[in-house]
Design a protein around this motif. Structure first.
Motif, mmCIF file in Angstrom:
data_model
loop_
_atom_site.group_PDB
_atom_site.id
_atom_site.type_symbol
_atom_site.label_atom_id
_atom_site.label_comp_id
_atom_site.label_asym_id
_atom_site.label_seq_id
_atom_site.Cartn_x
_atom_site.Cartn_y
_atom_site.Cartn_z
ATOM 1 N N PHE A 20 33.904 32.959 37.344
ATOM 2 C CA PHE A 20 33.919 33.001 38.808
ATOM 3 C C PHE A 20 35.151 33.752 39.301
ATOM 4 N N PHE A 43 36.762 36.186 37.778
ATOM 5 C CA PHE A 43 36.562 37.636 37.607
ATOM 6 C C PHE A 43 35.692 38.198 38.729
ATOM 7 N N ARG A 44 34.608 37.475 39.011
ATOM 8 C CA ARG A 44 33.685 37.940 40.056
ATOM 9 C C ARG A 44 34.393 38.006 41.413
ATOM 10 N N PHE A 45 35.141 36.945 41.695
ATOM 11 C CA PHE A 45 35.797 36.857 43.003
ATOM 12 C C PHE A 45 36.945 37.867 43.101
ATOM 13 N N GLY A 76 37.157 40.807 41.708
ATOM 14 C CA GLY A 76 36.613 42.137 41.977
ATOM 15 C C GLY A 76 36.271 42.300 43.442
ATOM 16 N N ALA A 77 35.605 41.270 44.005
ATOM 17 C CA ALA A 77 35.187 41.367 45.404
ATOM 18 C C ALA A 77 36.391 41.327 46.345
ATOM 19 N N SER A 78 37.395 40.513 45.988
ATOM 20 C CA SER A 78 38.561 40.368 46.867
ATOM 21 C C SER A 78 39.480 41.576 46.804
ATOM 22 N N LYS A 84 38.880 44.662 46.755
ATOM 23 C CA LYS A 84 38.541 45.713 47.714
ATOM 24 C C LYS A 84 38.831 45.272 49.149
ATOM 25 N N LYS A 85 38.688 43.960 49.398
ATOM 26 C CA LYS A 85 38.914 43.460 50.755
ATOM 27 C C LYS A 85 40.406 43.385 51.081
ATOM 28 N N ARG A 135 43.932 48.198 50.268
ATOM 29 C CA ARG A 135 43.311 49.486 50.576
ATOM 30 C C ARG A 135 43.525 50.369 49.347
ATOM 31 N N GLU A 161 38.473 53.905 43.753
ATOM 32 C CA GLU A 161 37.109 53.493 44.113
ATOM 33 C C GLU A 161 36.087 54.259 43.287
ATOM 34 N N MET A 213 36.020 52.884 39.772
ATOM 35 C CA MET A 213 35.289 51.616 39.725
ATOM 36 C C MET A 213 33.774 51.866 39.748
#
Lengths: 245, 99
Positions: free
Chosen positions: B17, B19-21, B23-25, B27-28, B31, B37, B40
């Motif tokens: 979880f 690792f998944r989070f 990756g998503a965080s 980018k958020k 910058r 990008e 990736m």
């Protein structure tokens, strides 16, 4: 209850608008269901506790690492070694999560739920769509359906494991790579991405006989090198355009 | 043993979880440059290409390439009394050479 009814009506409406997407999701769900049955059956028949496959499917929910974890423990390996192997295999979720950041949205609750459902198939379904709305639809419908199928399959495999010899004879194991390839095709129009995919895929296949399951895919990341000079040029180009603007 | 199994399963779940989070965080929160990008995106394509090819390599079931002998058995029926089905491939309908 009313909101659930409305959601079901919405999903039915979306299924009419995107029949190909829903057909692909159904096919992959069926394939994953059979893989999950194998997983449950293999785990229980290896002499591991009855509850372990179900716990893994709910808590981890990542097929390749689950197989590696169970395989290592069943062969007499240390659970900590199995844990490390599983984590190594799941490292690939970092770039997958990166690719999905915009699809998951801004709200924390939504992002946490979405992160939990992130697997290779849902990311591929989402990335193959053109606009963010369809990407979200593909991600959530695919994610929920796959999660249900995976866990249902695990329970069936664990309960009826003794009666199932080999689910691969149904031939649905071909559905997973076929659908994934179809979803990947639009990205391969870019020459740099095609080079990277060929190099990464080739290295992954060549390394497969020599390393544990799941690791070849990570080794395939060397394919990034094939697109590196191109990415540097494009980045420099984009920066120049920004500066001139 | 059960406690160790439960602990390692939970750790694997939390790590996955994470690792998944992450990756998503990533980018958020930050910058990132266009180059990162792009890298990736290339990494994701490489992962999928690897998944497809490794999955194809280990195919079983109907997609498994069968030898000519097995195919012949499949068409003719492996037991006596099974009616021979003709193949739609013209070269398989040719008479076999006599030795």
């Amino acid at each position: 209850m009313r909101s659930m009814k409305r959601t079901l009506v919405d999903v039915r409406e979306q299924a009419r608008q995107h029949p190909a997407l829903f057909r692909d999701i159904a096919l992959v769900c069926l394939a994953d269901l059979l893989v999950a049955i194998s997983f449950g059956a293999i785990t229980v028949s290896s002499g591991l506790p009855f509850w372990l496959p179900m716990l893994l499917s709910v808590v981890v929910y990542a097929g390749a690492s689950q197989f590696a974890f169970v395989g290592l423990i069943a062969s007499g390996g240390n659970p900590f070694a199995a844990l490390l192997a599983g984590l190594l295999i799941n490292l690939r979720h970092v770039p997958l999560g990166f690719a999905l950041a915009d699809v998951l949205g801004e709200r924390w609750a939504r992002r946490l739920q979405g992160t939990y459902l992130m697997v290779d198939e849902t990311v591929a379904f989402s990335m193959a769509q053109r606009d963010v709305h369809t990407q979200r639809l593909a991600y959530w419908v695919g994610g929920v359906c796959l999660f249900l199928c995976w866990n249902l399959g695990t329970v069936v495999g664990a309960v009826f494991g003794g009666y199932i010899e080999d689910t691969a004879v149904f031939g649905l194991d071909a559905a997973f790579p076929a659908v994934l390839l179809a979803l990947l095709m639009p990205s391969l129009k870019d020459a740099g991405l095609l080079r990277a995919a060929l190099l990464g895929g080739g290295v992954a296949v060549l390394s497969a006989p020599f390393v544990p399951a799941g690791v070849p895919v990570l080794i395939g990341l060397v394919g990034v090198l094939a697109a590196w000079p191109k990415s540097t040029q494009s980045a420099a180009g984009e920066q120049a355009v920004r500066q001139s603007a | 043993m059960n406690a160790v199994l439960i602990a390692s399963t939970v750790c694997l779940g939390v790590g996955t979880f994470g690792f998944r989070f992450a990756g998503a965080s990533l980018k958020k929160k930050f910058r990132l440059s266009a180059r990162v990008e792009r890298v990736m995106l290339v990494a994701v394509v490489c992962l999928f290409a690897g998944l497809v090819l490794v999955a194809v390599r280990s195919l079983k079931g109907v997609a498994l390439p069968v030898s000519h002998d097995q195919r012949a058995l499949r068409w003719q029926g492996s037991s006596p009394g099974v009616r021979r089905r003709s193949s739609w491939l013209w070269w398989e309908r040719l008479p076999s050479p006599r030795v």
